[in-house]
Design an enzyme around this catalytic site. Structure first.
Site, PDB file in Angstrom:
ATOM      1  N   SER A   1      33.028  -6.674 -83.753  1.00 13.99           N
ATOM      2  CA  SER A   1      31.610  -6.430 -83.509  1.00 13.99           C
ATOM      3  C   SER A   1      31.344  -5.202 -82.645  1.00 13.99           C
ATOM      4  CB  SER A   1      30.973  -7.653 -82.850  1.00 13.99           C
ATOM      5  OG  SER A   1      31.685  -8.036 -81.686  1.00 13.99           O
TER       6      SER A   1
ATOM      7  N   ASP B   1      24.503  -7.985 -74.334  1.00  8.53           N
ATOM      8  CA  ASP B   1      24.404  -9.435 -74.533  1.00  8.53           C
ATOM      9  C   ASP B   1      25.619 -10.104 -73.900  1.00  8.53           C
ATOM     10  OD1 ASP B   1      26.477  -8.947 -76.312  1.00  8.53           O
ATOM     11  OD2 ASP B   1      25.295  -9.286 -78.125  1.00  8.53           O
TER      12      ASP B   1
ATOM     13  N   HIS C   1      28.821  -7.765 -75.488  1.00  4.87           N
ATOM     14  CA  HIS C   1      28.838  -6.382 -75.966  1.00  4.87           C
ATOM     15  C   HIS C   1      28.171  -5.398 -75.001  1.00  4.87           C
ATOM     16  CE1 HIS C   1      28.849  -9.083 -79.546  1.00  4.87           C
ATOM     17  NE2 HIS C   1      29.891  -8.319 -79.821  1.00  4.87           N
TER      18      HIS C   1
END
Length: 362
Positions: free
Chosen positions: A37, A327, A330
């Site tokens: 991600s 978040d 990340h």
């Protein structure tokens, strides 16, 4: 005597450049991205069963379109900034290129991103996210792309193209998270056995990319995972020392194996980025980079904004520029930009044996 026509033309060209700008000169033919991600630019949007998606607000709030794009960021991520540094557009998601809408017009010569949120070096690290594309399958996808490009330009031309392109690999964090979240994995392997297996398994996949034509590799190590908001929340807001310790051990093992791998294969050039050191320095000296918040997420709920993922109803910090974390897991766009600057032009304290700028010209 100056030719007035030439002078006028020069002024017009200069004004156009000043007003509209040109992109940087293209430094390499293409970038092929593999990972999780941290560099996913939308592949998971095409996985119907996955819950690891960034396709809703407040993701993308600072992206040029101000809309969610599948990036786990308030704006751009490291994949975007790497493309910019190299004078290239961001490599598009593989799954978008092979979707029904693009299936007949897809071209892979300009670069492709295979990165998928939740992906790990090992298959199965994505169980809590239900669906992602692990590294082994990402390399399988590259093999499919390789076949298509061979048909398009021929084997010799493709080999030349790939040998000058950059292969970016950003993966491993989910494997570390998975180990500490799984009693089953901890029963089967000691932490040392596990991180050693992570490193050796990654080398296997790098070898497959080498066999497929890759010669220039940007390998990104695992960061200070124990200091992300989600793990701090489980440890009275302090970093989880054990997770950080094994991230370091993995990185050390990987760097040793990369040296051996290079010696065994002709023509390999690589740059390793020490993400752990870069994040550690950011957390320890945030003010020098313009950050004021090192523990809490910008988007989330509850303590440290880390009790829930970033969702449309989540709290949102007013200044995304002063947060390191966007978040639970990340970095913000601002932090990703700093990391990419270090990847590209970093000193030996962060990059070894060379940085990406040197990788390009090697």
């Amino acid at each position: 005597m100056v030719n007035r026509g030439c002078s006028l033309l020069f002024i017009i060209i200069y004004a156009f450049i000043f007003c509209f700008g040109f992109s940087k000169p293209q430094m390499v033919p293409a970038v092929y991205v593999f990972g999780d991600s941290l560099v996913d630019v939308g592949n998971n949007n095409f996985l119907p069963l996955s819950i690891a998606k960034a396709n809703h607000p407040h993701y993308g709030i600072d992206f040029p379109t101000h809309k969610p794009t599948g990036r786990f960021s308030n704006g751009k991520n490291a994949a975007d900034f790497i493309g910019e540094k190299l004078g290239l557009a961001t490599s598009p998601p593989y799954l978008s290129l092979v979707s029904k809408a693009n299936k007949n017009n897809a071209s892979f010569m300009g670069g492709v991103s295979f990165a998928s949120a939740g992906a790990g070096i090992f298959d199965g690290t994505d169980e809590i996210y239900r669906q992602s594309v692990p590294l082994t399958k990402q390399v399988d996808q590259f093999s499919t792309v390789h076949e298509e490009m061979t048909k398009e330009v021929g084997a010799a031309a493709l080999q030349k193209h790939l040998s000058k392109s950059i292969f970016v690999v950003v993966i491993g964090s989910n494997d570390i998270f998975g180990y500490f979240q799984s009693s089953g994995l901890r029963k089967k392997n000691t932490p040392q056995q596990y991180v050693d297996s992570m490193a050796s398994s990654l080398i296997v996949q790098l070898q497959r990319l080498y066999d497929g034509g890759g010669r220039k590799f940007e390998i990104v190590g695992v960061g200070e995972v124990g200091c992300c908001p989600a793990l701090r929340l489980k440890n009275k807001t302090e970093c989880v020392v054990e997770a950080n310790y094994w991230a370091v051990k993995y990185n050390e093992g990987l760097q040793s194996m990369l040296k051996e791998w290079q010696l065994k294969n002709e023509g390999i050039v690589y740059s390793y980025f020490d993400t752990y050191a870069a994040i550690h320095h950011l957390v320890q000296a945030p003010a020098s980079y313009g950050f004021t918040e090192v523990k809490a997420a910008c988007c989330g709920l509850g303590e440290l904004n880390a009790r829930a993922p970033c969702l449309p109803l989540s709290n949102l910090c007013s200044n995304r520029q002063d947060h390191i974390f966007w978040d639970q897991f990340h970095p913000t766009e601002a932090a990703s930009r700093i990391f990419t600057d270090e990847i590209f032009d970093g000193s030996s304290g962060y990059t070894s044996p060379i940085n990406m700028r040197q990788l390009v010209t090697a």
